[in-house]
Design a protein around this motif. Sequence first.
Motif, PDB file in Angstrom:
ATOM      1  N   ASN A  16     -10.419 -19.074  12.759  1.00 41.33           N
ATOM      2  CA  ASN A  16      -9.188 -19.693  12.258  1.00 41.33           C
ATOM      3  C   ASN A  16      -8.662 -18.935  11.037  1.00 41.33           C
ATOM      4  O   ASN A  16      -7.450 -18.718  10.902  1.00 41.33           O
ATOM      5  N   ASP A  17      -9.564 -18.532  10.159  1.00 46.30           N
ATOM      6  CA  ASP A  17      -9.159 -17.777   8.975  1.00 46.30           C
ATOM      7  C   ASP A  17      -8.527 -16.444   9.360  1.00 46.30           C
ATOM      8  O   ASP A  17      -7.493 -16.051   8.807  1.00 46.30           O
ATOM      9  N   VAL A  18      -9.127 -15.757  10.309  1.00 46.96           N
ATOM     10  CA  VAL A  18      -8.584 -14.470  10.765  1.00 46.96           C
ATOM     11  C   VAL A  18      -7.203 -14.671  11.383  1.00 46.96           C
ATOM     12  O   VAL A  18      -6.272 -13.908  11.099  1.00 46.96           O
ATOM     13  N   GLN A  19      -7.034 -15.696  12.188  1.00 52.99           N
ATOM     14  CA  GLN A  19      -5.733 -15.970  12.799  1.00 52.99           C
ATOM     15  C   GLN A  19      -4.688 -16.271  11.728  1.00 52.99           C
ATOM     16  O   GLN A  19      -3.545 -15.812  11.816  1.00 52.99           O
ATOM     17  N   SER A  20      -5.068 -17.005  10.699  1.00 51.11           N
ATOM     18  CA  SER A  20      -4.144 -17.307   9.601  1.00 51.11           C
ATOM     19  C   SER A  20      -3.736 -16.041   8.865  1.00 51.11           C
ATOM     20  O   SER A  20      -2.576 -15.879   8.490  1.00 51.11           O
ATOM     21  N   ILE A  21      -4.665 -15.151   8.670  1.00 52.55           N
ATOM     22  CA  ILE A  21      -4.364 -13.882   8.001  1.00 52.55           C
ATOM     23  C   ILE A  21      -3.377 -13.073   8.826  1.00 52.55           C
ATOM     24  O   ILE A  21      -2.400 -12.519   8.291  1.00 52.55           O
ATOM     25  N   TYR A  22      -3.583 -13.006  10.142  1.00 56.19           N
ATOM     26  CA  TYR A  22      -2.647 -12.273  10.998  1.00 56.19           C
ATOM     27  C   TYR A  22      -1.254 -12.895  10.951  1.00 56.19           C
ATOM     28  O   TYR A  22      -0.240 -12.184  10.934  1.00 56.19           O
ATOM     29  N   GLU A  23      -1.164 -14.212  10.900  1.00 59.74           N
ATOM     30  CA  GLU A  23       0.136 -14.884  10.805  1.00 59.74           C
ATOM     31  C   GLU A  23       0.822 -14.546   9.483  1.00 59.74           C
ATOM     32  O   GLU A  23       2.030 -14.278   9.449  1.00 59.74           O
ATOM     33  N   MET A  24       0.055 -14.535   8.391  1.00 65.98           N
ATOM     34  CA  MET A  24       0.624 -14.176   7.091  1.00 65.98           C
ATOM     35  C   MET A  24       1.102 -12.728   7.090  1.00 65.98           C
ATOM     36  O   MET A  24       2.182 -12.421   6.560  1.00 65.98           O
ATOM     37  N   LEU A  25       0.317 -11.833   7.684  1.00 65.81           N
ATOM     38  CA  LEU A  25       0.717 -10.428   7.748  1.00 65.81           C
ATOM     39  C   LEU A  25       1.990 -10.246   8.559  1.00 65.81           C
ATOM     40  O   LEU A  25       2.855  -9.434   8.199  1.00 65.81           O
ATOM     41  N   ALA A  26       2.136 -11.000   9.634  1.00 63.35           N
ATOM     42  CA  ALA A  26       3.355 -10.916  10.448  1.00 63.35           C
ATOM     43  C   ALA A  26       4.559 -11.389   9.643  1.00 63.35           C
ATOM     44  O   ALA A  26       5.647 -10.788   9.710  1.00 63.35           O
ATOM     45  N   THR A  27       4.384 -12.441   8.861  1.00 64.86           N
ATOM     46  CA  THR A  27       5.461 -12.955   8.021  1.00 64.86           C
ATOM     47  C   THR A  27       5.845 -11.928   6.959  1.00 64.86           C
ATOM     48  O   THR A  27       7.027 -11.678   6.714  1.00 64.86           O
ATOM     49  N   ILE A  28       4.845 -11.319   6.343  1.00 66.61           N
ATOM     50  CA  ILE A  28       5.100 -10.295   5.324  1.00 66.61           C
ATOM     51  C   ILE A  28       5.824  -9.106   5.939  1.00 66.61           C
ATOM     52  O   ILE A  28       6.781  -8.573   5.354  1.00 66.61           O
ATOM     53  N   GLU A  29       5.402  -8.702   7.129  1.00 61.73           N
ATOM     54  CA  GLU A  29       6.041  -7.572   7.804  1.00 61.73           C
ATOM     55  C   GLU A  29       7.513  -7.866   8.079  1.00 61.73           C
ATOM     56  O   GLU A  29       8.384  -7.026   7.833  1.00 61.73           O
ATOM     57  N   ALA A  30       7.808  -9.062   8.559  1.00 65.62           N
ATOM     58  CA  ALA A  30       9.195  -9.432   8.854  1.00 65.62           C
ATOM     59  C   ALA A  30      10.030  -9.450   7.577  1.00 65.62           C
ATOM     60  O   ALA A  30      11.174  -8.966   7.564  1.00 65.62           O
ATOM     61  N   THR A  31       9.460  -9.956   6.499  1.00 63.64           N
ATOM     62  CA  THR A  31      10.163  -9.992   5.220  1.00 63.64           C
ATOM     63  C   THR A  31      10.459  -8.577   4.734  1.00 63.64           C
ATOM     64  O   THR A  31      11.571  -8.275   4.276  1.00 63.64           O
ATOM     65  N   GLN A  32       9.477  -7.691   4.833  1.00 61.07           N
ATOM     66  CA  GLN A  32       9.678  -6.318   4.388  1.00 61.07           C
ATOM     67  C   GLN A  32      10.726  -5.600   5.231  1.00 61.07           C
ATOM     68  O   GLN A  32      11.505  -4.804   4.703  1.00 61.07           O
ATOM     69  N   LYS A  33      10.782  -5.877   6.513  1.00 63.93           N
ATOM     70  CA  LYS A  33      11.812  -5.266   7.367  1.00 63.93           C
ATOM     71  C   LYS A  33      13.198  -5.737   6.941  1.00 63.93           C
ATOM     72  O   LYS A  33      14.138  -4.937   6.868  1.00 63.93           O
ATOM     73  N   ARG A  34      13.332  -7.050   6.673  1.00 63.92           N
ATOM     74  CA  ARG A  34      14.625  -7.572   6.224  1.00 63.92           C
ATOM     75  C   ARG A  34      15.023  -6.939   4.892  1.00 63.92           C
ATOM     76  O   ARG A  34      16.180  -6.568   4.689  1.00 63.92           O
ATOM     77  N   GLN A  35      14.079  -6.824   3.981  1.00 61.19           N
ATOM     78  CA  GLN A  35      14.366  -6.217   2.688  1.00 61.19           C
ATOM     79  C   GLN A  35      14.742  -4.750   2.844  1.00 61.19           C
ATOM     80  O   GLN A  35      15.649  -4.262   2.150  1.00 61.19           O
ATOM     81  N   GLY A  36      14.073  -4.040   3.736  1.00 63.35           N
ATOM     82  CA  GLY A  36      14.403  -2.638   3.987  1.00 63.35           C
ATOM     83  C   GLY A  36      15.811  -2.489   4.530  1.00 63.35           C
ATOM     84  O   GLY A  36      16.559  -1.601   4.107  1.00 63.35           O
ATOM     85  N   ASN A  37      16.185  -3.369   5.451  1.00 62.70           N
ATOM     86  CA  ASN A  37      17.540  -3.339   5.994  1.00 62.70           C
ATOM     87  C   ASN A  37      18.566  -3.606   4.901  1.00 62.70           C
ATOM     88  O   ASN A  37      19.611  -2.955   4.838  1.00 62.70           O
ATOM     89  N   ARG A  38      18.263  -4.570   4.048  1.00 68.30           N
ATOM     90  CA  ARG A  38      19.195  -4.909   2.963  1.00 68.30           C
ATOM     91  C   ARG A  38      19.330  -3.744   1.982  1.00 68.30           C
ATOM     92  O   ARG A  38      20.431  -3.434   1.525  1.00 68.30           O
ATOM     93  N   LEU A  39      18.222  -3.088   1.673  1.00 63.35           N
ATOM     94  CA  LEU A  39      18.287  -1.933   0.782  1.00 63.35           C
ATOM     95  C   LEU A  39      19.135  -0.816   1.384  1.00 63.35           C
ATOM     96  O   LEU A  39      19.882  -0.139   0.665  1.00 63.35           O
ATOM     97  N   ALA A  40      19.021  -0.610   2.686  1.00 63.87           N
ATOM     98  CA  ALA A  40      19.839   0.408   3.350  1.00 63.87           C
ATOM     99  C   ALA A  40      21.321   0.047   3.252  1.00 63.87           C
ATOM    100  O   ALA A  40      22.172   0.918   3.011  1.00 63.87           O
TER     101      ALA A  40
END
Length: 66
Positions: A16-40
């Motif tokens: 369960n802990d590992v699955q939660s970590i993967y979910e958090m990483l996916a959320t962080i990745e999506a946030t960073q992509k949005r921020q990258g698009n905004r910076l562009a």
Amino acid sequence: MTSPAELERKVRQLDNDVQSIYEMLATIEATQKRQGNRLAEIATSQAEHGAKLDAILELLRGRQPE
């Protein structure tokens, strides 16, 4: 000594802990992509503003913009 039931509970919790970590990483990745698009977008806008300011400066100096 750890009982089989306790060991199974620990394994489930770790899974369960590992699955939660993967979910958090996916959320962080999506946030960073949005921020990258905004910076562009901001960089593009800044470049456009720079070109407009250059044209204004040319006009103020009494020359026609190129």
